[in-house]
Scaffold this active site. Structure first.
Site, PDB file in Angstrom:
ATOM      1  N   THR A  62      -3.125  -0.421   3.891  1.00  0.00           N
ATOM      2  CA  THR A  62      -2.651   0.922   4.798  1.00  0.00           C
ATOM      3  C   THR A  62      -1.189   1.383   4.143  1.00  0.00           C
ATOM      4  O   THR A  62      -0.633   0.600   3.340  1.00  0.00           O
ATOM      5  CB  THR A  62      -2.472   0.542   6.119  1.00  0.00           C
ATOM      6  OG1 THR A  62      -1.309  -0.559   6.234  1.00  0.00           O
ATOM      7  CG2 THR A  62      -3.665   0.136   6.817  1.00  0.00           C
ATOM      8  N   CYS A 102      -3.077  -9.431   3.616  1.00  0.00           N
ATOM      9  CA  CYS A 102      -1.702  -9.165   2.741  1.00  0.00           C
ATOM     10  C   CYS A 102      -1.499  -7.558   2.687  1.00  0.00           C
ATOM     11  O   CYS A 102      -2.541  -6.793   2.469  1.00  0.00           O
ATOM     12  CB  CYS A 102      -1.764  -9.882   1.477  1.00  0.00           C
ATOM     13  SG  CYS A 102      -0.718  -9.340   0.375  1.00  0.00           S
ATOM     14  N   TRP A 103      -0.338  -7.210   2.624  1.00  0.00           N
ATOM     15  CA  TRP A 103       0.094  -5.694   2.274  1.00  0.00           C
ATOM     16  C   TRP A 103       0.537  -5.419   1.105  1.00  0.00           C
ATOM     17  O   TRP A 103       1.028  -4.519   0.558  1.00  0.00           O
ATOM     18  CB  TRP A 103       1.083  -5.250   3.364  1.00  0.00           C
ATOM     19  CG  TRP A 103       1.389  -3.636   3.473  1.00  0.00           C
ATOM     20  CD1 TRP A 103       0.395  -2.844   3.386  1.00  0.00           C
ATOM     21  CD2 TRP A 103       2.729  -3.098   3.603  1.00  0.00           C
ATOM     22  NE1 TRP A 103       1.259  -1.604   3.343  1.00  0.00           N
ATOM     23  CE2 TRP A 103       2.554  -1.761   3.603  1.00  0.00           C
ATOM     24  CE3 TRP A 103       3.952  -3.639   3.609  1.00  0.00           C
ATOM     25  CZ2 TRP A 103       3.456  -0.915   3.698  1.00  0.00           C
ATOM     26  CZ3 TRP A 103       5.145  -2.686   3.944  1.00  0.00           C
ATOM     27  CH2 TRP A 103       4.645  -1.364   3.738  1.00  0.00           C
ATOM     28  N   ASP A 104       0.493  -6.619   0.089  1.00  0.00           N
ATOM     29  CA  ASP A 104       1.287  -6.509  -1.193  1.00  0.00           C
ATOM     30  C   ASP A 104       2.504  -5.822  -1.281  1.00  0.00           C
ATOM     31  O   ASP A 104       2.971  -5.316  -2.350  1.00  0.00           O
ATOM     32  CB  ASP A 104       0.043  -5.829  -2.163  1.00  0.00           C
ATOM     33  CG  ASP A 104      -0.397  -4.294  -1.676  1.00  0.00           C
ATOM     34  OD1 ASP A 104       0.339  -3.476  -1.743  1.00  0.00           O
ATOM     35  OD2 ASP A 104      -1.671  -4.279  -1.269  1.00  0.00           O
TER      36      ASP A 104
END
Lengths: 800, 583, 108
Positions: free
Chosen positions: B219, C46-48
């Site tokens: 996102t 995970c949003w890195d």
């Protein structure tokens, strides 16, 4: 915090034109006069010309200058002198930056002047960057105790205590036994004079008795130690004596009515050959019967008696009833006490190696085989008040053998030599021969180690007719009929076996750390070496342990003779004196943890070679200022750059690294940044320059307190700045002044190397090298081959 | 440790902390709130509840490459408000809030620079503007810099403590409760004033890349900001504004990263598969490349629908230096985009960057959805303030604006608390909330019920298909919204079956519970605004045109007694004169 | 995007209660396993942000693109200095690109 705008005085000190041989100092002065924050910049021909220093003092006093950068060659003495003089006018000694261009190779003729110019400018920029970030610092004074805690009231502890109280220091002597004296109190004679060990001990004890400054804590153990040097808090647990020390006058009435008749406790000697194996008079001598209530042991000091409560028959209180001074109190209980001390001296001594494990010599299997310590007891028997023993001087004990290295120098038992056993045997043999000339003594040995003046003892023994046989017995058995011993041993002269019949065999066993050493090690958090003795710093600082403020001396550190143990204790006490002054001055170069960055991962605490970190109220690790040795390893390994040494902060070091012109060698030659530890590697590099060795100009040095203080982030800074190679120079394993700084940085370098590899950068751009203090030639060779490799690798891909 | 299994509520320790100012959410706005509080009054007790670890929590976790609003020389705060207004189609926006923010905006940005944030400057020392109001920074360390300042200021930071509800004394807020994600304790913060700064709500809708093995959280916004700050207020009857103005923007396709960097920073045009510059071609009447944000956001989606996709930001005319600078910008804000390009072997000077929309988010710092607050930043619940992306009414705040909001909310809170005394602790309320909080964990992993992940997936797909998610090109209609409400209510009745296997799972359970509350209110907002005012952000297929009757704020409030969401409006007030639709 | 932990290199931060990656992750996704090494409990979440990759002191963590998004295998390696950072990017064809910039300044 107010932001201070620095006002830098920059002085290029040519001292007779050395620098100006290779660089244009006037042009350099002109350039840096315009640098940010520089308010005064000039070339100085003679620093020692009084008007010059006077002018600086004036500038300082009128706040025109608030810090000074010196470019030039100065000795440590000169630096101290100048800083001291200017301190008198109010310039804090930490507001000086000393930039020695010559040690970096400027001044060496033969290098391309353009290169030297760029390098010199980089070096000046580096120092300037640091100078801007300097802050005034002041030492910290910590209030401290003036008392010394001595653990173990044996010969080393007692003699050291006596000297210290003579110097006006308070001493707490903690002893696990009921009486003092340790192993020496059990000995019969000292060599070489064959005098009575109790004489010297008593002499020291008398001094202590006359002093108000000493407190004895017998039957006591240290159960915890908190705090740091100057301010230790030791918790002592005192086991009950069951006798009121103040009331008891040692009359012995209690002993007389005690119904108990038990074998003596083994607390003093560990093991015994007595019991069912060695019986009769010898057995009685070695393990005399004892009462439950008796004088303190090993020496009757303190004079109060003691009750071995577990020997008491249930319900019996005869001694309590009978004592005319009402000194017996069978209801005493354990006591706790907290002692506040400035330093701790560990003199817990030794215990004999259990000879029962050396099965080939039959100890505890056959009668008439005893240890060298038990031989001391036998020889001293007439003093023990046990009456005369005809057997000792009878034909029954005529043939006496000594086996050296019993269980020593032996991989299966003690791999080391206990250094005294030969002299002890010689002493015992000489004593025997002198008091009973009809005795025959045989010494079976591998080597006779009687070093120094003990050679005399050996000659005496030979002259008295002691027989020396350079082979150990291959077999020892007991004749079931006669009860005597039959030894089989090679006669090296004949190279043939012979049988020797003996009345008594003495095994000269070795020394191990006393029982309970590991417990003390845990309580004090002291590392032990592989033999169980407390680790110390050997050659240079033999009495120092790895915990600041805690010293180890005597046989707790390694086997040694009595005189050495006394000397060792005194040396340790001298070192401890700096913590017994009532206050401690801490130099302001200690590490500071930035609590805004710290996330309490505790790496610093875990890896500090001296266990100097403690928790503050919020759980942040902070150094105990007195324990800390300011090596900077914490600064080196903090993954968040949250720790900085005072006057050598991460930011200051980063500023230096960032100020380097990565292309100062031009575009064909690689540049190298070397972080060198100030104890060894840096000195080697400096010597290389001073000796005129062909040091490559490609290298810029930064001196660091320990190789371990170099943080990977600084290496990353250097690489990202475009420097082609980064070298960290430190010590070999076992030689690092801070125990393991070299290991810590090597591990980090290896991890960084792996990362570089994954980044498609040759990992050997970053390397660790070991250099000893005089390795000047090695330094030159090392640098030359490193630079040759860098040439092949090509420039750092981050170089612009 | 996260693995602690609890079987009895009495095993759970309760920790009660008394403070003056409680800040829920230690992000951009939260840090500034804490710093300002301690600056104004060093003796003030300040506590920050932070769900993660303050050094890298919140939307700025990876960093930032730009500060999108910083008033340049020659421009005024009124100019900024005018621009902001025009970017949302002329509003309505809370111009009073926007103006008070704009007046202090530059100082907050300068604070950041003085703390060590590198603002890119030219040789003359002027900040480099990449757009009209946006300045470039190297903000990889933005969050650690703010966090360090907050810690240095002396505020007490409670890391890994998530807020679950407000502590109420009648109608006023006197603190908050929550639990420790690592220590498993129940926390009760008693505070004279509370600031909610938990960011926006992500994950109400399904992300189009989300699948079984990967990419659930691909996102644009931080997926760990779930709207808990909104939920805790909503449950206590706080008034929310403009939730229907959802934040949808063009993003890098699949990777879902920011695109403003490219389109604004490097002036790359948006093109379709035919190579046509779509904003010029179809939206010149609305300003072309300078059209309002939602137009620019929706345009690529319209091209896809019309069969002229894929759509791109045309970077093929960038010089190699610019391409490198562009990547450097990404490394500062969303570094994985550089990895993404590398994973496709893509040279952006040869192949343009593909763009697409994203799932809709509620972000009060980009759009204006959030708490209705007064000029002191106090919500309609006395004692509860809001700052940053949780606060509504003012779009286009971004980093600088949220920082400023943090300061303003603190000043409002300090003024308020001067006359406040804390009531005794309501142990009944505390006990009840503690039960509610730990219920899923107490049910345990063997409970025959619903996992937080299952409920979250159901909710996200429901919202996507029925409440205008990306698979529907953001379109919805009355019937679908009713359907969404019906199923949201069914899920809410089923939250009694939620179980958690450890503390991390318990956190996930509460994230779902909070999202459900926000989703329900959001759907009500979408239902109520029967027009399409900001296509893309809020598209009603059944009311595709703008209706002047809705030139007002749409407001909501949960009626605590009935459990129903009440909808109403508030009028728009123009404060800054001029044409609303022009910058 | 999900972090990959090199089990040889990872020392669990000396098996402290919370290794550094676990301390920093904004999503509470890193944890210490039974074997005292770090692991990511839910890689799809995970949003890195790459905070774990940056903070690991032994360089045991690598961020990867999931195959849904990008092909095998590209690398993006941050190296933290005291006030600067370098990134090395290696794409699936082996092309290397390097970046470096200051991420902290000492203000005037």
């Amino acid at each position: 915090m107010e932001k201070v705008v620095p006002k830098i005085g920059l002085f290029l000190c040519v001292q007779g034109g050395r620098l100006s041989r290779t660089i244009d100092v006037n042009a350099m002065a002109g350039k840096f006069a315009k640098a940010k924050n520089v308010v005064r910049c000039e070339v100085v021909n003679d620093v020692w010309d009084p008007p010059f220093l006077d002018s600086i003092k004036k500038d300082v006093e009128s706040s025109n200058i608030d810090r000074i950068m010196w470019v030039g060659r100065f000795t440590q003495h000169q630096i101290k002198h100048i800083e001291g003089e200017l301190a008198a006018t109010g310039l804090n000694v930490y507001l000086h930056e000393w930039c020695d261009l010559e040690e970096q190779g400027i001044g060496i003729e033969g290098t391309d002047p353009a290169v030297l110019k760029r390098k010199a400018e980089s070096l000046v920029q580096m120092s300037l960057a640091r100078t801007r970030l300097l802050v005034p610092l002041a030492p910290v004074e910590l209030p401290a105790s003036d008392a010394l805690l001595i653990i173990g009231a044996g010969v080393a502890g007692i003699h050291t205590a006596a000297t210290l109280v003579g110097l006006g220091k308070r001493v707490h002597l903690v002893e696990k036994q009921s009486g003092v004296g340790g192993k020496v109190a059990l000995l019969s004679r000292f060599y070489p004079r064959l005098c009575d060990p109790h004489c010297g001990l008593q002499f020291a004890l008398d001094k202590l008795l006359r002093s108000d400054l000493v407190e004895f804590h017998t039957l006591s153990d240290v159960v915890s130690l908190e705090g740091g040097p100057g301010n230790f808090e030791a918790r002592i647990k005192k086991r009950p004596r069951y006798v009121n020390e103040q009331r008891c006058n040692a009359c012995g009435a209690c002993t007389a009515v005690c119904p108990v008749d038990a074998p003596a406790s083994l607390a003093l000697t560990g093991e015994s050959s007595a019991g069912p194996v060695v019986s009769g008079a010898i057995g009685d001598l070695l393990q005399p019967k004892q009462k439950a209530v008796h004088a303190a042991i090993p020496m009757a000091f303190p004079s109060a008696f003691v009750v071995d409560r577990d020997l008491c028959p249930p319900g019996c209180n005869e001694c309590e009833k009978k004592c005319p001074a009402q000194a017996v109190d069978l209801n005493q209980s354990e006591e706790d006490q907290i002692l506040r001390v400035g330093a701790v001296l560990v003199t817990t001594g030794w215990d004999p190696y259990p000879l029962s494990r050396v099965s080939e010599f039959g100890y505890q299997r056959y009668p008439r085989i005893i240890s060298n310590l038990e031989m001391e007891q036998l020889l001293g028997a007439d003093r023990l008040g046990l009456g005369s023993h005809p057997e000792l001087s009878s034909a029954d004990l005529k043939e006496i053998g000594f086996v050296q290295c019993a269980g020593s120098r032996d991989e299966r038992h003690l791999p080391y030599c206990s250094s005294v056993c030969c002299s002890v045997t010689l002493k015992q043999a000489v004593h025997l021969k002198e008091t009973n000339p009809e005795t025959n003594c045989y010494v079976f040995y591998i080597d006779v180690r009687s070093p120094g003046f003990d050679e005399d003892l050996y000659r005496r023994a030979r002259n008295l007719g002691v027989v020396f046989n350079r082979e150990l017995p291959s077999r020892v058995i007991s004749n079931p009929v006669t009860g005597k011993l039959e030894l089989q041993v090679i006669d090296p002269a004949l190279n043939a076996p012979m049988e020797v019949n003996l009345d008594l065999l003495v095994l000269a066993g070795g020394m191990t750390p006393a029982q309970g050493t590991s417990d003390i090690a845990q309580v004090l958090n002291l590392p032990q070496n592989s033999y169980g003795f407390f680790e110390s710093h050997y050659q240079c600082h033999p009495e120092e342990s790895q915990r600041t403020g805690i010293y180890v001396a005597g046989c707790a550190r390694e086997p040694m003779k009595v005189s050495h143990a006394i000397e060792s204790g005194h040396l340790a006490a001298m070192k401890a004196l700096s913590f017994l002054e009532g206050s401690i001055l801490i130099e302001p170069t200690y590490p500071v943890v930035d609590k805004a960055k710290c996330d309490q991962c505790k790496r610093c605490m875990e890896s500090c070679p001296f266990s100097s970190f403690v928790f503050d109220e919020k759980g942040f690790p902070i150094p105990d200022l007195a324990r800390c040795r300011q090596c900077g390893n914490c600064m080196g390994l903090c993954p968040l750059n949250a720790v900085s040494l005072g006057h050598n902060t991460i930011k200051q070091m980063a500023a230096k690294v960032g100020a380097i012109n990565p292309s100062f060698m031009g575009d064909k030659e690689p540049t190298v940044l070397a972080f060198l530890c100030q104890n060894d590697a840096y000195k080697a590099a400096r010597e290389a320059v001073d000796k005129g060795l062909p040091v490559p100009p490609n290298v810029i040095l930064i001196k660091v307190p320990c190789a371990g203080s170099v943080n990977n982030a600084l290496v990353a800074d250097a690489l990202s700045n475009g420097i082609d190679g980064v070298l960290v120079g430190g010590c070999q394993d076992g030689q690092c002044h801070y125990v393991k700084g070299n290991q810590l940085v090597q591990k980090r370098s290896a991890d960084l190397g792996d990362k570089l590899k994954s980044m498609m950068i040759d990992p050997s751009r970053v390397r660790f090298a070991t250099l000893e203090i005089r390795d000047a030639s090695k330094y030159v060779d090392l640098m030359q081959s490193y630079i040759a490799e860098l040439r092949v690798m090509g420039p750092n891909p981050f170089k612009i | 440790m996260s693995r602690k299994i609890v079987t009895d509520i009495n095993e759970v320790p309760t920790e009660v902390i008394e403070t003056d100012l409680l800040i829920i959410g230690g992000g951009n706005a939260g840090c500034f709130s804490a710093i300002e509080a301690k600056k104004v009054d060093p003796n003030l007790r300040v506590a920050v509840m932070e769900k993660a670890h303050i050094s890298r929590s919140g939307a700025t976790a990876a960093g930032m490459d730009a500060i999108n609003t910083y008033i340049p020389e020659g421009k005024t705060p009124e100019d900024l408000v005018r621009w902001s207004r025009s970017q949302v189609g002329g509003g309505p926006i809370r111009e009073d809030l926007a103006l008070s923010n704009a007046r202090e905006l530059n100082e907050a940005v300068e604070d950041l620079e003085s703390w060590g944030l590198p603002i890119l400057r030219d040789e003359d020392g002027n900040p480099k503007y990449r757009g009209k109001w946006d300045i470039s920074i190297h903000g990889e360390q933005l969050k650690p810099i703010m966090a360090e300042k907050a810690i240095q200021s002396g505020a007490d930071i409670y890391n890994r403590v998530t807020a679950t509800s407000l502590l109420m004394d009648g109608d006023r807020c006197v603190g908050a409760t929550g639990f420790g994600i690592r220590d498993g304790k129940f926390y009760v913060f008693r505070a004279k004033a509370t600031i909610v700064s938990t960011g926006g709500a992500c994950g109400l809708y399904k992300s189009y890349t989300s699948d079984a093995t990967s990419s659930h959280h691909q996102t644009w916004m931080n997926p760990f900001n779930v709207g808990s700050g909104y939920a805790i207020g909503i449950r206590q009857g706080a008034e929310m504004t403009s939730l229907e103005q959802r934040w949808v923007a063009t993003r890098t396709k699949d990777h879902c990263g920011p695109v403003d960097t490219i389109s604004v920073g490097y002036k790359s045009s948006i093109i379709n598969a035919k190579g046509e510059r779509i904003l010029e071609k179809h939206y010149s009447h609305l300003g072309g490349d300078k059209a309002p944000r939602y137009i620019r956001a929706n345009a690529p989606m319209e091209e896809w629908l019309a069969g002229r996709g894929p759509t791109y930001a045309d970077t093929t005319d960038l010089s190699p230096e610019d391409a490198k600078d562009l990547k450097t910008d990404y490394l500062n804000e969303r570094p994985s985009f550089v990895l993404f390009l590398a994973s496709r072997g893509q040279d952006i000077t040869k192949e343009p960057i593909e763009i697409y929309g994203s799932d809709p988010y509620l972000v009060g710092g980009h759009c204006q959805s959030g708490y209705w607050v007064d000029i002191e930043r106090m919500t309609t619940i006395p004692g509860l303030f809001s700052a940053g992306e949780s606060a509504g009414g003012t779009p286009n705040k971004f980093v600088g604006g949220c920082a400023t909001e943090g300061k303003l909310a603190t000043r409002g809170a300090i003024k308020y608390m001067a006359s406040v005394s804390l009531p005794d602790l309501d142990s009944g309320q505390v006990a009840k909330e503690k039960e509610r909080v730990f219920a899923p964990l107490l049910r345990g992993p063997e409970f025959d019920g619903v996992s937080p992940l299952e409920m979250e997936e159901r909710m996200q797909r429901l919202m996507d298909e029925y409440a205008g998610g990306i698979s529907q090109f953001y379109r919805t209609n009355e019937e679908r919204l009713d359907y969404a409400l019906k199923h949201l209510k069914m899920m809410e009745s089923q939250t009694q079956y939620l179980y958690a296997k450890d503390l991390h799972d318990l956190m996930s359970a509460h994230e779902v519970l909070d999202r459900l509350v926000v989703a329900e209110v959001l759907v009500n907002h979408l239902k109520f605004r029967k027009e399409t005012r900001w296509p893309g952000w809020q598209t009603r297929s059944d009311y595709p045109e703008l209706d002047p009757n809705f030139d007002c704020f749409v407001e909501s409030r949960l009626n605590k007694a009935t459990g129903e969401v009440e909808m109403f409006t508030r009028p728009y007030e123009q404060v800054v004169p001029g044409d609303r639709y022009k910058a | 995007m999900p972090p990959r932990v090199d089990r040889e290199k990872c020392d669990g931060c000396n098996a402290q209660q919370e290794p550094l990656c676990e301390q920093v992750c904004p999503g509470d996704l890193m944890a210490l396993g039974e074997d005292k090494k770090a692991y990511c409990r839910s890689r799809r979440d995970c949003w890195d942000c790459m905070s774990c990759t940056k903070i690991c002191p032994v360089g045991a963590i690598e961020t990867r693109m999931p195959y849904q998004l990008g092909y095998h295998v590209a690398k993006l390696i941050p190296m933290m200095g005291t006030d600067s950072i370098t990134w090395t990017c290696i794409d699936i064809n082996g092309n290397v690109e390097r970046f470096r910039y200051k991420n902290r300044i000492e203000p005037e």
